[in-house]
Enzyme design. Structure first.
Site, PDB file in Angstrom:
ATOM      1  N   THR B 200       0.830  -1.184   0.000  1.00 25.05           N
ATOM      2  CA  THR B 200       0.000   0.000   0.000  1.00 25.05           C
ATOM      3  C   THR B 200       0.862   1.230   0.000  1.00 25.05           C
ATOM      4  O   THR B 200       0.349   2.317   0.069  1.00 25.05           O
ATOM      5  CB  THR B 200      -0.883   0.001   1.238  1.00 25.05           C
ATOM      6  OG1 THR B 200      -0.054  -0.037   2.392  1.00 25.05           O
ATOM      7  CG2 THR B 200      -1.772  -1.207   1.252  1.00 25.05           C
ATOM      8  N   ASN B 403      -6.971  14.202  -6.874  1.00 25.54           N
ATOM      9  CA  ASN B 403      -6.819  13.082  -7.783  1.00 25.54           C
ATOM     10  C   ASN B 403      -7.361  13.335  -9.184  1.00 25.54           C
ATOM     11  O   ASN B 403      -7.206  12.508 -10.072  1.00 25.54           O
ATOM     12  CB  ASN B 403      -7.448  11.832  -7.172  1.00 25.54           C
ATOM     13  CG  ASN B 403      -6.598  11.330  -6.026  1.00 25.54           C
ATOM     14  OD1 ASN B 403      -5.453  10.957  -6.231  1.00 25.54           O
ATOM     15  ND2 ASN B 403      -7.130  11.383  -4.825  1.00 25.54           N
ATOM     16  N   THR B 408      -1.737  16.010 -14.636  1.00 24.12           N
ATOM     17  CA  THR B 408      -1.767  17.069 -15.651  1.00 24.12           C
ATOM     18  C   THR B 408      -1.336  18.405 -15.057  1.00 24.12           C
ATOM     19  O   THR B 408      -1.149  18.534 -13.856  1.00 24.12           O
ATOM     20  CB  THR B 408      -3.168  17.196 -16.261  1.00 24.12           C
ATOM     21  OG1 THR B 408      -4.113  17.296 -15.207  1.00 24.12           O
ATOM     22  CG2 THR B 408      -3.464  16.015 -17.118  1.00 24.12           C
TER      23      THR B 408
END
EC number: 2.3.1.35
Lengths: 408, 408
Positions: B200, B403, B408
């Site tokens: 994780t 998120n 970008t």
């Protein structure tokens, strides 16, 4: 063949439809019983005037179910359904013995108003879980609903079952055969808690085809398996959802089983697509098509893994073609479920192959995801010939907003 | 026993710790190689100076893995690890043959700098998937990292592995035995893509206990199974995540296996809890404790079903104790996985039993979820004696924001 479908799963343009009253032999009503604080219509009734009263239904596979589901499972067992009563403004789930008494009494009061058996009345409820139904209001609304029944009120019924839906969902199709034409029509509600294993909303589908209970049941199960079951807006399976198919036989046309099943499929496809288009807070409708799978189940499992990813869904909201989040999800599917070689994965978004053989290929910057609501993702596993498509939505600020402020 | 743990899974208060350099026999460094556009530190090195160089590791179970995972699985096979090199600013996943060459070359360059075998160097990378590593920058940073190695630089290493983490995560514990004391310390990063089935995040745990590879491996697997594996921030399993345990033997103390395992467990618990506390955009840390299960696996399955629900997580963000969304998720777990009677379910939130025997009980309005970051949900299945806790976070506007704008 005349086609009045709304947008189907393959993306045809939307239309308008009377929905459950498109087929002959049906009346419907949508009235205000006062269950919703907003005062909007909240009680719908769909009645099959025959000559046949064939019924079939598919229910949620959730182990925690509402009293209406427990009741209605008994109703449909004999393949006879005379009416469906549906309320918004209260799910009647986790309401104990009183909840079942309320569902039973609702059926009794509808039956008395219509002169049918309570054992032939399907009951559906939607709204908050764990809140006792305002049953006195519901009961008081049944008389006016029976009074309001007409053969043109399908849209009223579709409006009365809305919860967070922004528009009513209806669709129908008329199918010509050598013996004449028959109609399948329907309505649905549901704009959140859409998840697979059937049972993603409330829907009533009606037909004037002359079919028996087994044919109706088979057609409904086949249709829901590839339509409502392939919509996974937010991964949350409801406790209440029910799709009921009623056949009146009023057209006098007895179509071949496959012709009938195809018509039911198309109506369910349209309704399912409309659910995706109206999902809570969504800005994109996303089709994840998995091909090259060894089996259809494998394709569905991979597609669902992608449609369940909050990271992927948030990236779509940001119009970010982050294919790494797609292959990371593909990788979570166990090999015994979906055999494939990770080094063979291709990913295409809106026709641009941005991942080839497990690595970067075309430049994602060429994509303008903001240009359209629909996004088409294709994952090719290169392991077989099976394929499946699952629809979902992006994860947006509005989704969080709507669902953080629903019950309070 | 001196305890410098940060907040553990059972909720003790946070502390500060040198992390991987708390134990004797270790040096670390954290430098800037220029992989991150921000210019923040992005290259960490942890070196085991012995006398023993025992190593063990647990990796993601994702089938799509980064080249560093493929490389490092080979490295740990013989139970010998001399160093761990970790970079942020690039995951080196879905990068094809060049990606593996980059991981291999990274190990070679670290090995040359340290005078050890490349086959004893674990490589870990984190960042965007599908983007080639800026390997020349990484290679150029290795010399300065070796130069910067000191036995006090654990916090520097913990800082250099951060991605969207807002704070470095470190913990250590000193354990007294009849033969003297030993230390276990560690660091971790990860603030999203936290999901179970191990793996994780990136974490390095070091100890000066004198243990063999089998003991280290067993202790690490037992610890991760109930700590990192029980953290499910957003349901998204990463392709890269790796927990490595290094043992130097420098304390000269050879603890009993269970004493050692307990110390590793406590450090992993602290690090896992810190990950939850720093999850992307979260406003609540939510412990879902399932008890009365027939088996621990059943308890974990039910807890995960709840922690995966966007509707539940959004309700938590809205400080809305919507227990209907909890039991709806409990209901999605198949009976063969977790037998229970839906009519027997109890749900308690922060000590208030708001659902009893499957229905409403205490008034949820008594709860003020806004009052604290931690929320404790207890689901009692009344089917057995097994229990498990899974941690998650709420679903917030900030999660969607972070998120939807990551790559970008």
């Amino acid at each position: 063949m005349t086609d009045h479908l709304g947008p189907a799963l393959d993306g045809t343009s939307p239309g308008t439809s009377p929905g459950v009253t498109a087929a002959a032999g049906f009346r419907a009503a949508g009235v205000t019983a006062g269950l919703k604080a907003s005062g909007s219509p909240d009680l719908a009734l769909v009645v099959n005037d025959g000559p046949r009263q064939v019924g079939a239904a598919v229910f949620t596979t959730n182990r925690v179910v509402g009293a209406p589901v427990t009741w209605s499972r008994q109703v449909v067992r004999d393949g006879v359904v005379a009416a469906v009563v549906l309320n918004s403004g209260g799910a009647n789930v986790a309401t104990g013995p009183r909840g079942f008494q309320d569902a039973h009494a609702t059926a009794e009061k509808v039956a008395a108003g219509l002169g049918v058996s309570a054992g032939d009345v399907v009951v559906c409820s939607t709204g908050l879980i764990g809140v006792p139904l305002a049953s006195e209001r519901l009961f008081a609304g049944i008389g006016p609903a029976v009074e309001a029944l007409t053969d043109g009120a399908g849209p009223d019924a579709a409006t009365a079952i809305m919860t967070t839906d922004s528009v009513p969902k209806t669709a129908h199709v008329r199918v010509e055969t050598a013996d004449g034409s028959f109609v399948v029509g329907g309505m649905a509600k549901g704009a959140g808690m859409l998840a697979p294993a059937m049972a993603t909303m409330l829907s009533v589908v009606t037909t004037d085809a002359d079919v028996d209970a087994a044919t109706a049941d088979a057609a409904l199960r086949a249709a829901t398996a590839v339509t409502f079951d392939r919509v996974d807006s937010d991964g949350c399976m409801s406790t209440s959802d029910t799709v009921t198919l009623l056949a009146s036989g009023a057209s006098g046309v007895a179509p071949a089983a496959d012709v009938f099943a195809d018509a039911v499929l198309r109506v369910c496809a349209s309704l399912a697509r409309q659910l995706v288009a109206d999902a809570e807070g969504a800005s994109h409708d996303i089709a994840v098509h998995v091909q090259g799978a060894t089996t259809q189940d494998a394709a569905v499992a991979v597609a669902r893994a992608v449609t369940r990813s909050n990271l992927f869904k948030a990236a779509m909201f940001g119009n970010d073609p982050n294919w790494g989040r797609i292959i990371a999800q593909v990788g979570t599917v166990p090999e015994h479920v979906a055999p494939y070689d990770p080094a063979a994965l291709d990913v295409t978004i809106n026709g641009l192959q941005i991942c080839r053989a497990g690595g970067a290929h075309e430049d994602p910057a060429q994509l303008d995801l903001a240009a359209a609501r629909e996004v088409h993702v294709v994952v090719d596993l290169h392991a077989g010939d099976a394929a499946a498509t699952v629809w979902t939505n992006d994860l947006t600020h509005d989704y969080v907003h709507e669902n953080s402020a629903y019950s309070t």
